[in-house]
Design a protein around this motif. Structure first.
Motif, PDB file in Angstrom:
ATOM      1  N   UNK A  50      38.287  44.410  46.515  1.00 24.00           N
ATOM      2  CA  UNK A  50      37.359  43.271  46.535  1.00 24.00           C
ATOM      3  C   UNK A  50      37.748  42.193  45.507  1.00 24.00           C
ATOM      4  N   UNK A  51      38.233  42.658  44.337  1.00 21.44           N
ATOM      5  CA  UNK A  51      38.626  41.729  43.257  1.00 21.44           C
ATOM      6  C   UNK A  51      39.648  40.695  43.741  1.00 21.44           C
ATOM      7  N   UNK A  52      40.561  41.144  44.631  1.00 16.47           N
ATOM      8  CA  UNK A  52      41.621  40.254  45.092  1.00 16.47           C
ATOM      9  C   UNK A  52      41.469  39.818  46.550  1.00 16.47           C
ATOM     10  N   UNK A  53      40.389  40.253  47.197  1.00 19.89           N
ATOM     11  CA  UNK A  53      40.149  39.832  48.582  1.00 19.89           C
ATOM     12  C   UNK A  53      39.304  38.562  48.617  1.00 19.89           C
ATOM     13  N   UNK A  54      38.451  38.414  47.588  1.00 18.53           N
ATOM     14  CA  UNK A  54      37.527  37.272  47.567  1.00 18.53           C
ATOM     15  C   UNK A  54      38.077  36.153  46.683  1.00 18.53           C
ATOM     16  N   UNK A  55      37.558  34.926  46.857  1.00 21.42           N
ATOM     17  CA  UNK A  55      38.056  33.801  46.032  1.00 21.42           C
ATOM     18  C   UNK A  55      37.928  34.074  44.535  1.00 21.42           C
ATOM     19  N   UNK A  81      42.573  33.104  34.214  1.00 21.08           N
ATOM     20  CA  UNK A  81      43.376  33.624  35.322  1.00 21.08           C
ATOM     21  C   UNK A  81      44.169  34.858  34.889  1.00 21.08           C
ATOM     22  N   UNK A  82      44.654  34.839  33.656  1.00 22.42           N
ATOM     23  CA  UNK A  82      45.387  36.018  33.160  1.00 22.42           C
ATOM     24  C   UNK A  82      44.448  37.232  33.159  1.00 22.42           C
ATOM     25  N   UNK A  83      43.206  37.023  32.680  1.00 20.90           N
ATOM     26  CA  UNK A  83      42.236  38.136  32.644  1.00 20.90           C
ATOM     27  C   UNK A  83      41.939  38.628  34.064  1.00 20.90           C
ATOM     28  N   UNK A  84      41.755  37.689  34.985  1.00 15.25           N
ATOM     29  CA  UNK A  84      41.447  38.080  36.368  1.00 15.25           C
ATOM     30  C   UNK A  84      42.634  38.797  37.014  1.00 15.25           C
ATOM     31  N   UNK A  85      43.827  38.309  36.732  1.00 13.55           N
ATOM     32  CA  UNK A  85      45.005  38.876  37.394  1.00 13.55           C
ATOM     33  C   UNK A  85      45.592  40.089  36.695  1.00 13.55           C
ATOM     34  N   UNK A  86      45.083  40.411  35.492  1.00 15.72           N
ATOM     35  CA  UNK A  86      45.733  41.451  34.681  1.00 15.72           C
ATOM     36  C   UNK A  86      45.895  42.806  35.393  1.00 15.72           C
ATOM     37  N   UNK A  87      44.863  43.328  36.071  1.00 15.75           N
ATOM     38  CA  UNK A  87      45.086  44.623  36.742  1.00 15.75           C
ATOM     39  C   UNK A  87      46.229  44.568  37.759  1.00 15.75           C
ATOM     40  N   UNK A  88      46.255  43.500  38.552  1.00 22.80           N
ATOM     41  CA  UNK A  88      47.335  43.373  39.551  1.00 22.80           C
ATOM     42  C   UNK A  88      48.692  43.237  38.867  1.00 22.80           C
ATOM     43  N   UNK A  89      48.732  42.430  37.792  1.00 21.01           N
ATOM     44  CA  UNK A  89      50.001  42.218  37.077  1.00 21.01           C
ATOM     45  C   UNK A  89      50.520  43.541  36.512  1.00 21.01           C
ATOM     46  N   UNK A  90      49.612  44.335  35.933  1.00 23.19           N
ATOM     47  CA  UNK A  90      50.035  45.616  35.345  1.00 23.19           C
ATOM     48  C   UNK A  90      50.515  46.578  36.425  1.00 23.19           C
ATOM     49  N   UNK A 116      44.176  37.265  52.239  1.00 28.17           N
ATOM     50  CA  UNK A 116      43.320  37.285  51.055  1.00 28.17           C
ATOM     51  C   UNK A 116      42.823  35.865  50.805  1.00 28.17           C
ATOM     52  N   UNK A 117      41.568  35.762  50.372  1.00 26.88           N
ATOM     53  CA  UNK A 117      41.033  34.424  50.074  1.00 26.88           C
ATOM     54  C   UNK A 117      41.219  34.088  48.592  1.00 26.88           C
ATOM     55  N   UNK A 118      41.900  34.975  47.876  1.00 33.37           N
ATOM     56  CA  UNK A 118      42.084  34.823  46.439  1.00 33.37           C
ATOM     57  C   UNK A 118      43.400  34.080  46.172  1.00 33.37           C
ATOM     58  N   UNK A 119      43.287  32.814  45.732  1.00 33.32           N
ATOM     59  CA  UNK A 119      44.489  31.996  45.513  1.00 33.32           C
ATOM     60  C   UNK A 119      45.449  32.614  44.500  1.00 33.32           C
ATOM     61  N   UNK A 120      44.905  33.151  43.398  1.00 33.87           N
ATOM     62  CA  UNK A 120      45.769  33.730  42.369  1.00 33.87           C
ATOM     63  C   UNK A 120      46.561  34.905  42.938  1.00 33.87           C
ATOM     64  N   UNK A 121      45.875  35.723  43.745  1.00 32.69           N
ATOM     65  CA  UNK A 121      46.563  36.849  44.390  1.00 32.69           C
ATOM     66  C   UNK A 121      47.724  36.333  45.244  1.00 32.69           C
TER      67      UNK A 121
END
Lengths: 70, 548
Positions: free
Chosen positions: B263-268, B214-223, B105-110
């Motif tokens: 796509x949300x977590x595959x891209x930067x 970052x919390x908003x971006x990561x929220x679906x994955x976190x949940x 994944x190119x997404x650092x937060x992921x």
């Protein structure tokens, strides 16, 4: 003496204290646990003593692992 | 039989708090290193024990010996993990790992959530003793996380897995020292509280990475991950509490693959202006080893499979030895230990003879898996001719290992000696009894997890916290009308897990494997606010559980 050498000796003192305390306190003679306890206390006195003696740090002292020299 | 008459007045309570207060003040206030603050705490605990708790010298000596023995369990992981780190860093494997993660994944937060939260939790499901921190902190540094955050993230993120992780050892310990009236209800309520700890852990990792955006971006994955970790663990309480964390951790690890395809977590990560936890590749705020790695790697031709070899080995060995019952039974039959005699204080506090005390089973200890993974990887890297990717590094691997491991080993040993001195002199009991003696049922329900935190802070182990304080929690439940045993034991379990985050020995373990020894105070400052917020919310949740 280099700080790292002193800490190696402290570590060895703690290692030596463990069986001495166990054997001495369980089956004696008493002098063994007293010796082990003495080594433990001496070993634990050294790092704070180094801190107090070396404040501010002396040039040439090796920083701890990963620590940038101050 | 002696009657225990420990003084639980306010003065003695304050004196019992003194060693912890001095330790925290030196670490956080004066920024002393763990190796300096820990031994000072031991000396204060010894003096208060002698002067105010009628503790004979032999009792202190035996307590000191037991503390040194307890340190062996953690130091075995520290030395093995540092060896693994040095083997991989010298071979230039971290750059290959970084490239491999970026291919996933190119997404650092992921990636930060995947390594720091999901992988560390998975690893806690099978192996404990700090191994999840020791393994994941260098990996996080490898993908560009600042070292202090690289320690703080797994410290917080895998805390939820402490109670039922390592194949349920925390729960088994609690059940061993307390007659639990309703085991299913207790495990269910504990799992509810741990779900809260888990969710707060995932959120804070995203917060560390890039604050609210970052919390908003990561929220679906976190949940999603928290629903798997917390929800599946909760559901499994009705079937198999022992394997609940391991199964939940494994399913969450598997869920990373479809999440990485999203796509949300595959891209930067888009539009995150500040990233406090991350450093640029050229940034100087990285440990020496990571910089060496970058210089050494890149054109040494290490394949991704070869770079991942130690971690694949580690996972396979741990699962085989711990999760397959016949193998586990055979390996755990070999134990070694030292005997210690009974002790007592002038206030009648006894500690029984232990022959042997807390036996050590090396063949099922996580340190052995890490050590084997390191040695096999070293052999393979030498065979492939890539064990020394940096020709300028002439220091022997073993000399380097000793130089890196000794300072943190002394610090960890001193924290555990201090813990045992406070326990054998009665100071820890006075602290807990002082809290219990002034509490109403509601206040005690709130305080239950704080007592668990105190135990884990003192011993650096949620299991030891459960052994130490579960009987006290159960006694309070039977003495106070309107206080549910299951709720306070759940609070104890959740508190024991949460308290590991601020336990000095765990912090030193993390700082040594991240090669930032001496920055323990900085790490503590990063994790302290989360621990307090989590403890307050867990306390409120325990009060609610106590009402039903």
């Amino acid at each position: 003496m280099r700080k790292s050498t002193i800490l190696d000796i402290v570590f060895l003192l703690l290692l030596a204290a463990l069986p001495l305390i166990s054997i001495g306190a369980t089956s004696g003679p008493e002098i063994l646990w007293q010796l082990g306890f003495g080594l433990l206390i001496i070993g634990l006195l050294v790092p704070p003593a180094l801190r107090l003696r070396n404040a501010p740090a002396q040039p040439g002292d090796e920083p701890d692992v990963g620590e940038e020299p101050s | 039989m002696n009657t225990i008459q420990l003084p639980t007045d306010f003065l003695h309570w304050i004196i019992a708090l003194l060693p912890i207060g001095v330790l925290l003040l030196l670490l956080v206030g004066f920024r002393w290193k763990g190796i300096e603050a820990g031994p000072t705490g031991v000396l204060v605990a010894g003096l208060t024990g002698i002067l105010f708790f009628r503790t004979p010298l032999q009792t202190l000596a035996v307590a000191g010996g037991k503390g040194l023995w307890d340190a062996v369990f953690i130091l075995y992981v520290v030395w093995s993990a540092l060896l693994l780190y040095l083997v991989t860093v010298r071979a230039g494997a971290f750059e290959a790992l970084r490239q491999g993660f970026l291919g996933f994944s190119k997404n650092e937060l992921f990636l930060v959530l995947a390594i720091g939260w999901v992988f560390s939790s998975f690893f806690q499901g099978i192996a404990g003793f700090g191994a999840p921190i020791a393994v994941t902190a260098p990996l996080l540094i490898g993908i560009g996380v600042r070292p202090v955050y690289a320690v703080a993230i797994p410290l917080i993120a895998h805390a939820w897995a402490k109670m039922f992780g390592t194949l349920g050892v925390g729960w088994l310990a609690m059940a061993n020292v307390v007659e639990i009236t309703d085991p299913t209800r207790t495990t269910v309520e504990t799992a509810i509280l741990l779900w809260l700890v888990n969710l707060l852990g995932g959120l804070v990792v995203a917060w560390f990475y890039g604050r609210m955006p970052a919390v908003r971006h990561g929220l679906p994955m976190i949940l999603i991950i928290s629903a798997i970790h917390g929800g599946l663990q909760l559901a499994l309480m009705y079937f198999n509490p022992i394997l609940s964390t391991f199964i939940a951790g494994t399913v969450a690890l598997a869920a990373l693959y479809p999440l990485a395809r999203w796509r949300r977590y595959a891209e930067p990560v888009p539009d995150i202006p500040t990233r406090p936890a991350m450093t640029d590749r050229q940034d100087e705020d990285r440990p020496a080893g990571a910089k060496e790695t970058d210089q050494a790697a890149g054109d040494n031709g290490m394949s991704l499979g070869l770079a991942f070899l130690p971690y694949i080995l580690l996972t396979v060995l741990a699962i085989m030895a711990l999760a397959i019952q016949p193998i586990n039974a055979a390996l755990s039959s070999f134990e070694v230990g030292l005997p210690f005699p009974a002790t007592q204080t002038g206030y009648g506090l006894d500690r029984e003879t232990a022959a042997p005390y807390s036996p050590f089973a090396p063949l099922t200890h996580p340190g052995t898996f890490v050590l084997i993974a390191a040695l096999v990887s070293l052999a393979v890297y030498r065979w492939k001719g890539c064990a020394e990717a940096d020709p300028d590094n002439q220091e022997s691997l073993w000399k380097n290992l000793v130089r890196d491991s000794v300072p943190s080993s002394i610090a960890i040993a001193s924290f555990l000696v201090m813990s045992k001195l406070m326990d054998h002199s009665g100071q820890t009991t006075v602290l807990a009894q002082g809290l219990a003696s002034v509490a109403t049922p509601t206040v005690f329900a709130f305080a239950a997890n704080w007592i668990g935190i105190l135990g884990a802070f003192m011993t650096s182990s949620s299991t030891a916290s459960n052994i130490l304080f579960s009987p006290l929690q159960a006694q309070a439940a039977s003495a106070l009308d309107g206080l549910s045993q299951s709720a306070v034991l759940a609070g104890q379990g959740a508190g024991g897990a949460t308290g590991n985050v601020i336990a000095p020995a765990n912090i030193v373990l993390g700082s040594s494997t991240a090669r930032i020894a001496g920055q323990e105070g900085d790490i503590l400052r990063k994790v302290l606010a989360w621990t307090i917020i989590t403890a307050v919310l867990t306390g409120i949740a325990t009060i609610i559980l106590n009402l039903f």
